[in-house]
Design a protein around this motif. Structure first.
Motif, PDB file in Angstrom:
ATOM      1  N   GLY A   9       0.385 -11.820  11.591  1.00 46.65           N
ATOM      2  CA  GLY A   9       0.799 -11.716  10.207  1.00 46.65           C
ATOM      3  C   GLY A   9      -0.060 -10.706   9.467  1.00 46.65           C
ATOM      4  O   GLY A   9       0.441  -9.917   8.664  1.00 46.65           O
ATOM      5  N   TRP A  10      -1.336 -10.708   9.782  1.00 43.30           N
ATOM      6  CA  TRP A  10      -2.228  -9.785   9.106  1.00 43.30           C
ATOM      7  C   TRP A  10      -1.933  -8.346   9.495  1.00 43.30           C
ATOM      8  O   TRP A  10      -1.837  -7.460   8.674  1.00 43.30           O
ATOM      9  N   PHE A  11      -1.766  -8.161  10.791  1.00 42.52           N
ATOM     10  CA  PHE A  11      -1.479  -6.808  11.271  1.00 42.52           C
ATOM     11  C   PHE A  11      -0.173  -6.274  10.691  1.00 42.52           C
ATOM     12  O   PHE A  11      -0.024  -5.103  10.426  1.00 42.52           O
TER      13      PHE A  11
ATOM     14  N   ILE B  61       0.451  -3.839   7.538  1.00 41.36           N
ATOM     15  CA  ILE B  61       0.401  -2.381   7.470  1.00 41.36           C
ATOM     16  C   ILE B  61       1.750  -1.763   7.783  1.00 41.36           C
ATOM     17  O   ILE B  61       1.986  -0.610   7.520  1.00 41.36           O
ATOM     18  N   GLN B  62       2.638  -2.561   8.344  1.00 42.15           N
ATOM     19  CA  GLN B  62       3.938  -2.017   8.728  1.00 42.15           C
ATOM     20  C   GLN B  62       4.893  -2.127   7.546  1.00 42.15           C
ATOM     21  O   GLN B  62       5.767  -2.970   7.515  1.00 42.15           O
TER      22      GLN B  62
ATOM     23  N   GLN C 113       2.998   6.024   3.777  1.00 42.27           N
ATOM     24  CA  GLN C 113       1.886   5.100   4.028  1.00 42.27           C
ATOM     25  C   GLN C 113       1.486   5.133   5.490  1.00 42.27           C
ATOM     26  O   GLN C 113       0.313   5.038   5.829  1.00 42.27           O
ATOM     27  N   TYR C 114       2.493   5.291   6.349  1.00 45.11           N
ATOM     28  CA  TYR C 114       2.172   5.457   7.769  1.00 45.11           C
ATOM     29  C   TYR C 114       1.307   6.681   7.983  1.00 45.11           C
ATOM     30  O   TYR C 114       0.293   6.658   8.673  1.00 45.11           O
TER      31      TYR C 114
ATOM     32  N   LYS D 188      10.945  -2.752   8.201  1.00 51.57           N
ATOM     33  CA  LYS D 188       9.509  -3.021   8.100  1.00 51.57           C
ATOM     34  C   LYS D 188       9.279  -4.448   8.589  1.00 51.57           C
ATOM     35  O   LYS D 188      10.230  -5.191   8.829  1.00 51.57           O
ATOM     36  N   ASP D 189       8.017  -4.783   8.720  1.00 51.65           N
ATOM     37  CA  ASP D 189       7.718  -6.144   9.177  1.00 51.65           C
ATOM     38  C   ASP D 189       7.600  -7.070   8.002  1.00 51.65           C
ATOM     39  O   ASP D 189       7.088  -6.694   6.965  1.00 51.65           O
TER      40      ASP D 189
END
Lengths: 762, 504, 104
Positions: free
Chosen positions: A729-731, A734-735, A741-742, C103-104
């Motif tokens: 969930g934390w990772f 960033i997606q 942003q990437y 997106k995730d």
């Protein structure tokens, strides 16, 4: 190429081939036809058993004396690795032959038993497919001539156990238990694989050696190689390569054979159908773990001189883990009410004996106990299955006789102190008169487990382990003494809980309607006739009862294997009696050539034998005193519970709060940290639970130690998935889906990497 | 003073597999104009034929049955024709053939059947092959673009669909950005060494280090930028972010192909650049190449992130996207191992073996999603495979094989690949990163088994549409996965001849 | 022939500045066409560096690379513009920040 498939060199291939063939045939062909699948599966293992017996006979009676130095076997080229070729093959040495006496036979009986037990299950054919694959994998492991092939069998078994424990996948608890078993053993497997890989690399580094190899012959019967591995430095802490590899391999066994601290999966594995438990506990899974360290013993003990009481790290590791497990699991078994769970802890405890035996160098004794244990544990499990079956029937019969069904709520998922009603020994009683064959055979198995002196198999093998510990312990070293004390205490408790289980289940009067109408078992009519004629039956005359033929047939299918196994549970031990008593120890003489350095026989000493007799009889006697003399009546408190007090009793039933503690201290905090709401503080329950447990810790010494194990080990295993989930969930934050942003992330990462890159240049 | 090279100096025959493919693709581009709209099957067959011929030639050359051309260099060292080239070609061509088989029905039923698809696929396959054959940074750059540009177009092939267009543009912008880095990196390497040929770079590096000139920092920076550019192509963390978004949005048949082809090309070029161009780039006081620690750090991050995030995915395409990131991490272990002297060849073989195993498995897994997907591009969640085992037992069994192989269970191709990669890692004494690899692959078992669980143990519709080219593609992939798993020496033999001239 | 008037370092410095400007443009502009132009700037910065180095070394390798970069850049632009046109048709906008469907 001329291959005579029936020569001893090629026979092992056929032995492992037939169960695998059954698996393929069932999966591809007969999956929709239950009877055909049964026939195919039983035929497969049956042929395998016949071939194993031929091979065993050949190894024992027809072999030249040098079996061990030379082995039967053949191999094929499997993989070219530069200058070397990796060969996959089979071998039969005395140890393998001894295993082949047990594995196919026990499996065959379990198969026959399953035909009765699984009668009417909608997925019965699939069940037999898995069982066949399971046995095929075990046989692959037993006849393998190298560690990689052994590992393949090992992993396939892991997969089968996962599928079979979770076989009733509509039960959430079964599913969770399957995952738990798989994940726990997998942690150990991974470490073991690292060990195998490291061994492989190291063998290739030996000058003038056989090159890269994992073959048992090249490594275990090669003094130069062992010496090289002992002297080679490993990557970690300046330990030798042999030590590091040994510790990693043993860790594989700790997972597979359910040793402390990875013992958590086996008690929950009970959620699978009972034949699966018999399979896992006796013929396959856990035996495989011990077999592997028995097999690798020359490597594990390399550098140690245990005949003169010098041990190495790997042996200390085995001895301590084994003896702690042997005693700890026995303690836990005392506090269980679920008949299968009692047996599960007893398995863990008995495996601890074997591992501890290897830890003090008692190699023959470990192998001896491994096979004896498999026989009597298969017997006990199948008998418990028969009991459960009878109790389930009893519930239905009771309903016909006007006793309403009691409503039981199945928990949603694994609950530690939940005990399914048909498994609960407190709800049994008096089953001797309902299922006499099961009662008698279970008594035989139980006596063997308890080590009833001079007659049973369990006595002789356990005695040999204790004698060796005694030999080392009393005169030489605190370490064997520690092992000895742990094992003796464990033996006392073993005899006690075995007696408790048997008397609670079979003795006295039925404590529930279900027990009153349980069964009936096979040949009950004869038993009733015989009983009523006996003068001691007094007022307790029994009534005949008509059993319908279908029930009778499945009861028969289940109870015949019990009788066969009873025979082995007694006589299996007679082949290994100390040579000073009967003049010759055929088992020792047969197994000894397996090792390059033949194991020595410790001189016979009457004292340890007397001690182990006293311990076994004492435990059984105590059990009789508490449960046999005055059988427990309905509604009465268990005398052990009364003696220990409700606090400790509850603790035992909850398995020392292992899982609750883990939930409170590991999972929840992790979840919270992941959700970034640490600020909100810890909730009331946790505070209460922790206060409570602090009080408990103060009351009961030793608890703290076990809690440590719980939190670290159980927590680690069970939280893996959830922990990963929260990290994910934390990772995922960033997606964001936004290109720039990437790009920004990439640029920043590049700068970071570039900095690192430049730092190392300086 | 200036000699005009003759055609024989080019050693054209050595490049036969690539040349055949280039010619075939160009011819097909024209021929397709004459194929009527309803009969694009012909184009697909012709594409398969071109790939097949090229594959046969590459296989013959790989097996040393025929000796193409003289020596290993062609086009004055721009193209290198050795075992590595042949092995990469074989992997790419097999992938492309499976890609065509997977695509045909899918394009038909989603209304995207246009001839360019196959032509673009051929060109990008050519690009991937050339990356393996690169003997010069110029070749690396041109081949990379030849691989990438068709893939940008293919990603957006379902135009008028926002998802497909978005994924194409994302891929394009991030890809072009990465190309910028690559080109600038090449410029810096050229600035430091005065050449773009690997042989020259290798020789110049030694002199540079011997002289201990400050220019070595320029080289270092250039190498880092090239690494970043290629890292993007193979979806290594931190250059991985495009992967899940693009995979989810692009047509699934395209993803099936590009998830493997782009990876093969990227890794082939990485091996060439690092093991051939820069193997002796060893800074004083160290025993391994200067880039090794960076590469293994990236490998560790890639494996951890890929596997961990995959656990939380519910869309199958996204799940496999993260899984493909994770697999890039495993291969990077072997790439890092190339930095240790003496291990380079073994590690390069491990890379090739892993890619071959991965090609069958991953194309197969995406092909199953192609079968499950609806015509509108939806229906790709893990929920949509519920109960697949009941409705489509063979399809589900194939998917189970692919999942087990991706998880690295023994007797599947994936296990063999992992075995060699981890072995290379251990041989290079990269113990920590290898352990991370083993541990994260244990994590990966969770999400792969979850897919199997949904197919076998959950109730659901489990609908799928399979027509015969797709069925053949899936069968070939599944059987290939199993055969390579049962007979790993096929793989190790394939890679046996690989020896990198300078790295050793 | 005559000595170089400007040192190579200065050219490379200029190219680095151009490259960073290009990268910043890609990072900060939201109009897709401007983003493309920034990418072109990055590639041309590399071209400048290549040409400067080629003069320094006195060989043709750099020039060769420049030709390829220019050709490839042209191909890239063709594809990129086509994509932008397609996106404009469906979204009526070429703001790349609006593209975050996945997106995730």
């Amino acid at each position: 190429m001329n291959v005579n498939w029936f020569s001893a060199d090629y026979l092992p291939w056929l032995i492992l081939f037939f169960p695998l063939l059954s698996f393929v045939i069932i999966v591809l062909g007969t999956i929709r036809n239950v009877v055909a699948s049964q026939v195919v599966a039983i035929a497969g293992i049956g042929i395998s058993w016949v071939l194993s017996m031929i091979l065993f006979a050949k190894a024992v009676w027809l072999a030249d004396e040098t079996l061990g130095e030379h082995v039967y076997g053949s191999a094929i080229d499997w993989l070219h690795l530069g200058a070397n070729t990796f060969r996959m093959g089979v071998q039969v040495d005395p140890l393998t032959a001894y295993m082949l006496l047990m594995v196919p036979l026990a499996s065959l009986l379990i198969f026959i038993y399953s035909a009765g037990y699984m009668h009417g299950d909608p997925h019965e054919a699939r069940f037999f497919a898995y069982l066949s694959l399971f046995v095929g994998a075990m046989l692959t492991l037993v006849v393998a001539d190298n560690l990689l092939m052994l590992f393949i069998g090992w992993e396939v078994m892991g997969f089968c156990s996962y599928s079979l424990i979770g076989f009733w996948f509509h039960k959430k608890s079964a599913m969770e238990a399957g995952v738990k078993a798989f994940m726990t053993t997998r942690v150990a497997d991974v470490l073991m694989l690292v060990g195998i890989g490291y061994l492989f690399i190291m063998t290739g580094r030996m000058e003038d050696g056989p090159g890269f190899t994992l073959s048992f012959q090249d490594i275990l019967r090669n003094e130069e190689m062992l010496k090289f591995l002992v002297n080679a430095q490993s990557v970690i802490w300046g330990t030798s390569a042999a030590t590091l590899i040994s510790v990693l391999l043993i860790t594989g066994t700790v997972g597979k054979s359910s040793q402390f601290p990875l013992h958590v999966w086996l008690p929950d594995a009970m959620e699978g159908p009972t034949p699966v438990s018999a399979m896992i506990h006796a013929a396959t899974m856990v035996s495989a773990g011990v077999y592997m360290i028995v097999r690798m013993f020359p490597l594990l003990s390399a550098g140690a001189n245990f005949h003169h009481f010098e041990y190495n790290t790997a042996m200390y590791y085995m001895g301590i883990v084994g003896s702690v497990t042997a005693l700890g699991a026995a303690v836990l078994a005392v506090g269980q009410s679920d008949i299968k769970r009692i047996l599960a802890y007893s398995t863990i405890s008995q495996l601890g004996y074997m591992v501890a035996a290897l830890g003090i160098g008692a190699w023959v004794a470990a192998a001896f106990h491994l096979v004896n244990h498999a026989f009597f544990k298969a017997l006990l499990f199948m008998a418990s299955g028969s009991v459960i079956h009878a109790m389930e029937h009893g519930e239905h019969h009771a309903a016909e006789h006007g006793h309403p069904h009691e409503h039981h709520e199945e928990p949603d998922g694994l609950v530690m102190d939940y005990c399914a009603p048909p498994n609960d020994v407190n709800r049994m009683g008096g089953l001797l008169h309902r299922i006499p064959i099961t009662a008698i055979t279970m008594a035989i198995g139980g006596l063997s487990l308890a080590g009833f002196p001079l007659v049973t198999a369990g006595f002789w093998s356990k005695d040999e382990i204790i004698a060796e510990a005694w030999h080392g312990g009393l005169w030489n070293d605190p370490y064997p003494l520690f092992v000895l004390i742990m094992l003796l205490l464990g033996a006392l408790l073993t005899a006690f809980y075995t007696a408790r289980m048997w008397f609670l289940a079979f003795w006295g009067k039925p404590r529930t309607p279900a027990a009153q109408y349980a069964g009936p078992g096979w040949l009950r009519d004869r038993w009733v006739k015989w009983w009523n004629k006996q003068p001691f039956s007094g007022e307790d005359k029994l009534e005949q009862e008509h059993a319908d033929p279908v029930t009778n047939r499945s009861a028969m299918l289940m109870e015949i294997p019990l009788m066969v196994l009873s025979f082995f549970a007694i006589t299996g031990g007679w082949i290994g009696i100390h040579k000073d008593i009967v003049g010759k120890n055929p088992l020792h003489d047969f197994l000894a050539p397996t090792l390059l350095e033949h194991p020595e026989v410790v001189p016979f000493d009457f004292t340890p034998m007397l001690v182990s007799m006293i311990v076994a009889l004492g435990g059984l006697g105590l059990g009789w005193w508490l449960y046999g003399r005055k059988p427990l009546a309905a509604g009465q408190t268990d005398p052990t519970e009364a003696a220990l007090g409700p606090g400790i009793w509850k603790m035992l039933q909850n398995r020392l709060y292992i899982d609750i503690l883990y939930r409170n201290y590991i999972v929840r905090p992790l979840e919270r940290a992941a959700e970034k709401i640490v600020v909100e503080g810890i909730d009331r329950d946790t505070i209460d639970a922790s206060l409570e447990s602090i009080a408990e810790a103060a009351i009961w010494l030793g608890e703290a130690f076990k809690r440590f194990n719980t939190v670290v080990i159980d927590g680690f295993v069970d939280t893996t998935v959830e922990g990963i989930g929260s990290f994910a969930g934390w990772f995922r934050q960033i997606q964001t889906g936004r290109i720039q942003q990437y790009l920004l992330f990439v640029t920043l990462a590049l700068l970071a990497l570039g900095t690192l890159f430049l730092i190392q240049v300086r | 003073m200036f000699t005009v090279p003759s055609l024989s100096d080019l050693n054209l025959a050595a490049t036969l597999p690539a040349t055949l493919l280039a010619l075939g693709a160009s011819v097909l581009l024209v021929l397709d104009l004459f194929v009527p709209k309803g009969r694009k099957a012909l184009t697909a067959w012709l594409a398969l034929a071109v790939l097949g011929v090229s594959l046969i030639v590459a296989l013959l050359s790989l097996g040393d049955v025929v000796d193409l051309g003289t020596g290993e260099g062609a086009f004055f060292g721009l193209y290198i024709a050795d075992s590595f080239t042949d092995a990469v070609s074989v992997i790419v061509l097999v992938t492309a053939m499976l890609g065509v088989a997977v695509a045909y029905n899918y394009l038909e039923r989603t209304g995207m059947q246009r001839g360019e698809y196959y032509v673009l696929l051929l060109f990008s396959a050519l690009g991937a092959m050339l990356m393996g054959a690169a003997g010069d940074l110029v070749t690396v750059f041109v081949a990379l673009e030849l691989l990438s540009i068709p893939l940008y177009i293919l990603s957006g092939f379902r135009w008028r669909d926002e998802g497909s267009e978005e994924s194409a543009l994302k891929y394009f912008i991030l890809g072009a950005f990465a190309s910028g880095f690559l080109v600038y990196g090449i410029a810096l390497i050229y600035g430091a060494t005065g050449t773009t040929a690997f042989g020259g770079i290798w020789a110049a590096t030694r002199d540079l280090l011997a002289a201990d000139a400050a220019t070595k920092y320029v080289l270092l920076l250039g190498a880092g930028m090239v690494l970043a550019g290629l890292g993007f192509k193979v979806a290594a963390v931190p250059f991985h972010m495009w992967t899940p978004d693009v995979y989810q949005g692009a047509p699934t048949s395209v993803v099936a192909y590009m998830s493997v082809a782009a990876k093969v090309g990227g890794f082939a070029a990485l091996v060439r650049v690092l093991a051939w161009g820069l193997p002796d780039f060893v800074l004083s006081g160290q025993s391994a190449a200067a880039w090794q620690s960076t590469v293994w750090l990236i490998a560790a991050l890639t494996m951890i992130l890929g596997n961990v995030v995959a656990v939380a995915q519910n869309n199958l395409k996204r799940l496999l996207a993260y899984s493909s990131i994770a697999h890039a991490g495993y291969i990077l272990i072997a790439v890092a191992a190339m930095g240790t002297a003496g291990v380079a060849n073994e590690a390069a073989r491990a890379v090739v073996i892993y890619l071959m195993a991965y090609a069958f498995t991953n194309v197969g897994a995406f092909a199953v999603i192609v079968a499950v997907e609806r015509d509108d591009g939806g229906h790709t969640d893990i929920d949509n495979v519920r109960g697949l085992a009941k409705e489509q037992p063979v399809l589900a069994a194939s998917m189970a094989v692919f999942m087990l192989s991706l998880a690295g269970v023994p007797l599947t191709a994936g296990f063999v690949g992992k075995w060699f990669v981890f072995k290379a890692g251990l041989a290079a004494d990269l113990v920590p990163v290898t352990v991370i690899g083993v541990l994260t692959s244990a994590i990966s078992a969770y999400y792969y088994l979850r897919v199997i669980w949904f197919m076998y143990f959950e109730e659901g519709e489990g609908k799928a549409q399979i027509a015969w080219p797709l069925a053949w593609g899936i069968s070939v992939a599944a059987i290939g996965t199993l055969i390579l798993g049962f007979f790993p020496y096929l793989l190790s033999d394939m890679a046996r001849g690989i020896a990198l001239a300078f790295g050793g | 022939m005559e000595a170089p008037a400007v040192a190579t370092e200065l050219y490379v410095l200029l190219s680095a500045v151009l490259f960073i400007l290009g990268a910043l443009g890609v990072l900060l502009r939201r109009n897709a066409i401007l983003v493309f132009m920034s990418v072109e700037l990055m590639l041309n910065a590399a071209n400048l560096a290549l040409v400067a180095f080629a003069r320094q070394w006195g060989n043709g390798g750099g020039h060769l690379m420049v030709f390829f970069v220019m050709t490839v850049a042209a191909a890239e632009v063709a594809v990129g513009l086509a994509l932008i046109v397609a996106i404009y048709r469906t979204k009526k906008s070429i703001d790349i920040d609006l593209l975050h469907r996945f997106k995730d």
